[in-house]
Design a protein around this motif. Structure first.
Motif, PDB file in Angstrom:
ATOM      1  N   ASP A  43      24.370  55.185  15.358  1.00 26.01           N
ATOM      2  CA  ASP A  43      24.012  53.821  14.960  1.00 26.01           C
ATOM      3  C   ASP A  43      25.204  52.873  15.082  1.00 26.01           C
ATOM      4  OD1 ASP A  43      21.477  54.836  14.214  1.00 26.01           O
ATOM      5  OD2 ASP A  43      22.265  55.406  12.250  1.00 26.01           O
ATOM      6  N   SER A  98      26.213  60.195   8.876  1.00 25.55           N
ATOM      7  CA  SER A  98      26.126  60.600  10.291  1.00 25.55           C
ATOM      8  C   SER A  98      27.060  61.782  10.556  1.00 25.55           C
ATOM      9  CB  SER A  98      26.447  59.424  11.214  1.00 25.55           C
ATOM     10  OG  SER A  98      27.839  59.151  11.250  1.00 25.55           O
ATOM     11  N   SER A 136      20.058  57.576  18.362  1.00 28.57           N
ATOM     12  CA  SER A 136      20.178  56.689  17.210  1.00 28.57           C
ATOM     13  C   SER A 136      20.057  55.235  17.673  1.00 28.57           C
ATOM     14  CB  SER A 136      21.513  56.927  16.505  1.00 28.57           C
ATOM     15  OG  SER A 136      22.572  56.443  17.315  1.00 28.57           O
ATOM     16  N   SER A 193      20.579  60.809  16.945  1.00 28.27           N
ATOM     17  CA  SER A 193      20.062  60.738  15.584  1.00 28.27           C
ATOM     18  C   SER A 193      20.327  62.091  14.921  1.00 28.27           C
ATOM     19  CB  SER A 193      18.559  60.474  15.627  1.00 28.27           C
ATOM     20  OG  SER A 193      17.900  61.617  16.133  1.00 28.27           O
ATOM     21  N   ILE A 227      14.708  58.363  12.830  1.00 28.55           N
ATOM     22  CA  ILE A 227      15.078  56.964  12.579  1.00 28.55           C
ATOM     23  C   ILE A 227      14.364  56.522  11.288  1.00 28.55           C
ATOM     24  CG2 ILE A 227      14.890  54.615  13.472  1.00 28.55           C
ATOM     25  CD1 ILE A 227      16.674  56.176  15.256  1.00 28.55           C
TER      26      ILE A 227
END
Lengths: 409, 429
Positions: B50, B57, B385, B392, B426
């Motif tokens: 992201d 993460s 992501s 992701s 997500i």
């Protein structure tokens, strides 16, 4: 009128049923359950109206009434395919299929009767948040059938019978949706009810010296729900993609059965029998969900099921200890109708090997208290649902005690 | 008598072994030793997602997911240089509603906002040693460079000594028994993500030298390991979200007006329906041309410029926002060369090879895990992501499984894979 009748039954018994090949349930009489669920060639009471309408006119009573229920305690375990430590269990609500039969001889050749029971059902709940939740979280479906029956005995050896079947079915299922909100994952709940007609017909031969041969056929009944409720719960930003209150059309076939049975009264005490049930499962080729309101994110889905016809082999017998006590035992092998490549965890139907036992106790001449116990081993197998690449090893155990009462005179 | 016996047997049967048992999978390390496991690489190894490296993460980095599974076969500790919070250096994106220049609200990646913990910018070297040595932004040569911590704050914050230590030196100080190395992506992405305007592609001969140096150190003490190859940009959403011809014209007066405006440039013309965007190209007559099929617009393209300032129609889109066919073929050639080099080293050194390129290529048309379809579409595909380049949590789980499968095969190990759907996809508001 009919509606009231259904509701009374639904209120009386909160029924969920499960376990036999596919979603067929074989629990329609404690005496038959005790003997490996053979029944096609038996004429012992009003339950013949369901097992083989042909045999009803040969029952040895003027009137016969019986009812009972079983308690299904089923457990399924799943081990993820490949190198994985992932296992999951079902946490099923107890299923309680029931039956009620009543019949009377109008003349000494003509019998009429009514059979009410639950020949199809599935009650399954996988553990919370399990890996296959996008295929199924839980499902409760059942069909109650109402079958008025007439049976006519042509001569001492041969009788015919037929019944009109009305099936009332309902379904309630939950699946997870792969859209994730800050707190929880999306979900779809589908629920609905429907009804449809079918028939049941059979013929019975008796040599009057202990040999009975029966053949019966129960027709396919398609349970078509045109407007089942589809309730979506999704993150707020996706609410237009998944309209909260939608409708969905679903059809589930209740497959036809062709049954053949032979039984033989060896002597005054011992009766043995066998039955073959051919189930036309191939009718169940696709499970479709046709949504009324489609969006780019919500398309109709058609999942292959590709069931195959199966032949169930049953043996059983009954021993009269004395006129007050009967003991029973039996076994059967019910191969899975599910194609190994289309094995969905929503109906984890394995090859079933089952052992049964039971007894009847007659505290007075016309009254019989019937107990049964059925133990089903769903044989361990590695299978997959190929379209979604969801596979693993499944194994199941089912324990079903049951109690019934019959009154014949 | 018999009734009594039966009455006793029935409840006994009920209680007996109520739940079925299936033999559990038996993990085994095979021929490898996972006691000291390290992961070396770039942002993909670090757990960047992201648009930022942040605590959650990192917890879902593929090496961390792998390490948990390696715990079943002898790994004892895997420490990561965790950020203090979920904002990292402050560039994190989340899905949210954003208003465009025309006042329309739509769902898309928006800055997460908030103020990062100052601790994220301070050295945490004392909390080490760290087993995840992934450094966002690192090219292959960077891992060898002493003092790289001065240039790259993502390394600086956990470098033993930012002005003298190198990533590979810090790695070898752990005396690893098993490693993963996934490097080389930025040697190409630096060029690709800048529309070919920024950094050049590292020549394959140089890549080969650096890669060889890294592996000779990593394997010097007899350590085993796994390497991953470089995904082609054809399967990365950053390069495949905006179609080259998304200039859809449905008003004849507007079409006429545009054609009139470009009447001196014969090679630019517009017609009803989709049209190639007008981009800047110094080699073309007038310094501009229209995109042709196969060329790629980048996710970095500011959409409001298209919507409200006439980019792509009245004014050319600057060169940093698209890749021409020529640039794409340079990229393709480099990916191919790099992957051949990586495969050769893996073969020569008996290392496991995680074929990330093939996996993502297959994912373009959909791959299934745990009954769920994944693909490489932006936001909805589930693998990538919100930055369109990094993975992701579920994408990281898929990659962790890819490594584990390769290791199982190479070293006759039986390491259990993870259940992909246990991880987040997500998050939608």
């Amino acid at each position: 009128m009919k509606k009231i009748f259904f509701i009374v039954f639904l209120v009386l018994m909160a029924v969920n049923t499960s376990f036999a090949g596919g979603y067929q349930v074989g629990l329609h009489g404690q005496k038959q359950i005790g003997m490996g669920l053979i029944g096609t060639s038996l004429t012992m009471d009003a339950s013949a109206g369901f097992y083989n309408p042909g045999g009803l006119a040969m029952m040895p009573y003027q009137f016969s009434f019986l009812g009972g229920a079983s308690a299904i305690n089923g457990f399924t375990k799943f081990q993820m395919q490949g190198p994985s430590l992932y296992q999951a269990d079902t946490d099923n609500p107890m299923g309680t299929p029931f039956y009620f039969y009543g019949a009377g001889m109008v003349t000494n050749r003509l019998a009429v009767g009514l059979a009410v029971n639950t020949p199809f059902g599935n009650s399954l709940a996988w553990e919370d948040n399990w890996a296959g939740r996008y295929l199924i979280e839980d499902i409760t479906m059942m069909a109650i059938t109402f079958q008025p029956t007439v049976s006519y005995r042509i001569n001492d050896f041969l009788s015919f019978g037929a019944g009109l079947v009305y099936a009332f079915g309902s379904v309630n299922m939950n699946r997870a949706l792969p859209v994730q909100g800050p707190e929880s994952e999306g979900n779809i709940n589908i629920s609905g009810e429907t009804g449809n007609f079918g028939f049941n017909a059979g013929v019975m031969y008796s040599d009057r010296e202990g040999l009975n041969i029966g053949l019966s056929y129960r027709s396919l009944i398609n349970m078509e729900m045109d407007e089942a409720d589809a309730l979506f719960s999704v993150p707020q930003s996706l609410s237009t993609s998944f309209p909260a209150e939608n409708k969905v059309a679903v059809t589930l076939p209740l497959p036809a059965n062709l049954d053949f049975g032979i039984s033989y009264q060896v002597n005054r005490e011992l009766m043995i029998g066998m039955a073959l049930n051919y189930v036309f499962w191939s009718e169940y080729d696709t499970l479709g969900f046709d949504f009324l309101n489609n969006t780019a994110s919500l398309q109709d889905s058609y999942s292959p099921r590709e069931y195959v016809n199966t032949l169930i082999f049953r043996v059983g017998g009954q021993y009269m200890v004395n006129p007050v006590l009967y003991l029973r035992a039996g076994a059967y092998f019910d191969p899975s109708p599910v194609n190994d490549n289309y094995f969905s965890p929503e109906t984890p139907s394995l090859d079933n090997l089952a052992f049964t036992t039971g007894l009847s106790f007659l505290p007075m001449e016309n009254l019989s208290i019937d107990l049964s116990f059925l133990f089903i081993m769903g044989l361990e197998k590695e299978v997959t649902y190929a379209p979604d690449n969801f596979g693993g090893t499944y194994k199941s155990r089912v324990y079903i005690p049951g109690l019934g009462v019959s009154y014949n005179f | 008598m018999k009734i009594r016996t039966l009455l006793l047997i029935l409840p006994a049967l009920l209680l007996w072994a109520c739940e079925p048992e299936i033999d559990q999978f038996e993990p085994s390390a095979g021929e490898a030793d996972f006691s000291v496991f390290v992961s070396v690489g770039n942002s993909l190894t670090a757990g960047f997602a992201d648009g930022e490296l942040y605590r959650y993460s990192q917890e879902n980095s593929f090496p961390n997911i792998m390490a948990r599974q390696l715990g079943y076969v002898g790994n004892e500790i895997f420490r990561q240089p965790l950020m203090k919070d979920d904002l990292g250096f402050g560039n994190r994106l989340v899905l949210g509603m954003a208003e465009d220049c025309q006042g329309n609200e739509s769902l898309g990646p928006v800055p997460a906002g908030g103020t990062p913990d100052p601790g994220n910018f301070e050295s945490i070297a004392e909390d080490g040693p760290f087993h995840n040595l992934g450094v966002p932004g690192a090219k292959t040569s960077h891992l060898l460079a002493a003092g790289y911590g001065v240039l790259n704050p993502y390394y600086g914050r956990f470098a033993t000594n930012p002005s003298t230590s190198s990533v590979i030196g810090q790695t070898m100080a752990l005396d690893p028994s098993f490693f993963t190395l996934w490097i080389g992506n930025n040697d190409i992405l630096g060029f690709a993500m800048g529309g070919g305007e920024g950094e050049p592609i590292t020549p394959p001969e140089d890549f080969q030298n650096y890669y060889g140096l890294l592996l000779s150190q990593l394997t010097a003490n007899g350590a085993r390991g796994a390497v991953a190859n470089i995904p082609d940009i054809a399967s990365i959403p950053f390069f495949n979200t905006f179609p080259y011809n998304a200039l859809v014209l449905t008003s004849q007066p507007l079409i006429d007006m545009l054609n009139e405006a470009y009447n001196e440039l014969d090679h630019i013309s517009f017609s009803f329906g989709p049209n190639g965007f007008v981009v800047s190209d110094p080699g073309a007559p007038g310094g501009m041309r229209q995109l042709v099929a196969g060329e790629k617009l980048l996710l970095s393209l500011p959409m409001d410029k298209i919507r409200c300032e006439g980019w792509g129609s009245q004014a050319p889109i600057p060169a940093e926002y698209y890749l021409s066919l020529g640039q794409l073929s340079q990229i393709e050639d480099a990916v191919e060369s790099y992957n051949a080099i990586i495969a050769q080293y893996a073969k020569d050194l008996d290392l496991a090879l995680a074929d990330a390129n093939t996996m993502l290529k297959n994912a373009k048309t959909g791959i299934y895990f745990d009954g769920l379809e994944f693909n490489t579409a932006f936001v909805t595909g589930g693998v990538f992501s919100l930055d369109g380049v990094h993975l992701s949590p579920r994408g990281n789980a898929i990659v962790a499984n890819l490594f584990l499968e390769a290791i199982n095969e190479q070293y006759n190990a039986s390491i259990p894979l993870v259940s992909v759907t246990k991880f987040d996809g997500i998050i939608f508001p």
